[in-house]
Design a protein around this motif. Sequence first.
Motif, mmCIF file in Angstrom:
data_model
loop_
_atom_site.group_PDB
_atom_site.id
_atom_site.type_symbol
_atom_site.label_atom_id
_atom_site.label_comp_id
_atom_site.label_asym_id
_atom_site.label_seq_id
_atom_site.Cartn_x
_atom_site.Cartn_y
_atom_site.Cartn_z
ATOM 1 N N MET A 1 9.902 42.123 17.585
ATOM 2 C CA MET A 1 9.312 40.810 17.711
ATOM 3 C C MET A 1 7.840 40.970 18.109
ATOM 4 N N ILE A 2 7.005 40.062 17.671
ATOM 5 C CA ILE A 2 5.562 40.140 17.885
ATOM 6 C C ILE A 2 5.172 39.453 19.197
ATOM 7 N N SER A 3 4.282 40.080 19.933
ATOM 8 C CA SER A 3 3.803 39.505 21.186
ATOM 9 C C SER A 3 2.916 38.290 20.911
ATOM 10 N N ASN A 4 3.139 37.215 21.662
ATOM 11 C CA ASN A 4 2.268 36.044 21.607
ATOM 12 C C ASN A 4 1.310 36.197 22.786
ATOM 13 N N HIS A 5 0.129 36.748 22.520
ATOM 14 C CA HIS A 5 -0.813 37.083 23.579
ATOM 15 C C HIS A 5 -1.309 35.860 24.342
ATOM 16 N N LYS A 6 -1.538 34.752 23.643
ATOM 17 C CA LYS A 6 -2.032 33.539 24.318
ATOM 18 C C LYS A 6 -1.004 33.006 25.308
ATOM 19 N N LEU A 7 0.255 32.890 24.869
ATOM 20 C CA LEU A 7 1.292 32.406 25.783
ATOM 21 C C LEU A 7 1.595 33.416 26.887
ATOM 22 N N THR A 8 1.558 34.702 26.566
ATOM 23 C CA THR A 8 1.783 35.718 27.598
ATOM 24 C C THR A 8 0.733 35.600 28.698
ATOM 25 N N THR A 9 -0.539 35.502 28.311
ATOM 26 C CA THR A 9 -1.615 35.380 29.290
ATOM 27 C C THR A 9 -1.432 34.135 30.149
ATOM 28 N N LEU A 10 -1.007 33.057 29.531
ATOM 29 C CA LEU A 10 -0.849 31.785 30.221
ATOM 30 C C LEU A 10 0.367 31.754 31.144
ATOM 31 N N GLN A 57 7.220 36.654 23.385
ATOM 32 C CA GLN A 57 7.250 37.189 22.037
ATOM 33 C C GLN A 57 7.678 36.079 21.091
ATOM 34 N N GLN A 58 7.178 36.147 19.859
ATOM 35 C CA GLN A 58 7.498 35.115 18.895
ATOM 36 C C GLN A 58 7.495 35.704 17.491
ATOM 37 N N GLU A 59 8.508 35.344 16.730
ATOM 38 C CA GLU A 59 8.573 35.756 15.333
ATOM 39 C C GLU A 59 9.369 34.703 14.574
ATOM 40 N N GLY A 60 8.759 34.147 13.543
ATOM 41 C CA GLY A 60 9.415 33.085 12.787
ATOM 42 C C GLY A 60 9.702 31.904 13.701
ATOM 43 N N THR A 61 10.957 31.504 13.747
ATOM 44 C CA THR A 61 11.345 30.384 14.603
ATOM 45 C C THR A 61 11.985 30.841 15.915
ATOM 46 N N THR A 62 11.812 32.103 16.260
ATOM 47 C CA THR A 62 12.366 32.623 17.504
ATOM 48 C C THR A 62 11.253 32.824 18.528
ATOM 49 N N TYR A 95 -1.809 24.532 26.457
ATOM 50 C CA TYR A 95 -1.509 25.264 25.221
ATOM 51 C C TYR A 95 -0.775 24.318 24.279
ATOM 52 N N ALA A 96 -1.110 24.391 23.006
ATOM 53 C CA ALA A 96 -0.363 23.654 21.989
ATOM 54 C C ALA A 96 -0.348 24.474 20.708
#
Length: 97
Positions: A1-10, A57-62, A95-96
């Motif tokens: 799964m790919i890291s969502n850096h913006k949400l992780t930081t937040l 982490q986020q990938e597709g709809t997960t 965040y949006a």
Amino acid sequence: MISNHKLTTLLQGRKIVSSASSGGVATIGFDDGSAMTVQTGGSSSSAASGGTVDKVQQEGTTLALVMKDGSTLQITTAEETSSVMVRDKSHGMEYAD
């Protein structure tokens, strides 16, 4: 799964204190008074309170919130984008997507 850096930081270091799911919307409350709202793909599992977010982490709809203790809260979003909002304790947008 790919890291969502913006949400992780937040969200990193925020502790989950509440969660609810109703009508295709999941809401997660954090210890600093902020809240994350997720448009879900139907029903979603409820989250246990008390975990502290380490990364997102986020990938597709997960969408996965990975906690410091290694547990994961996994949410199926309604779409790949435009499904997640985070507001601070004053209801200001953080965040949006």
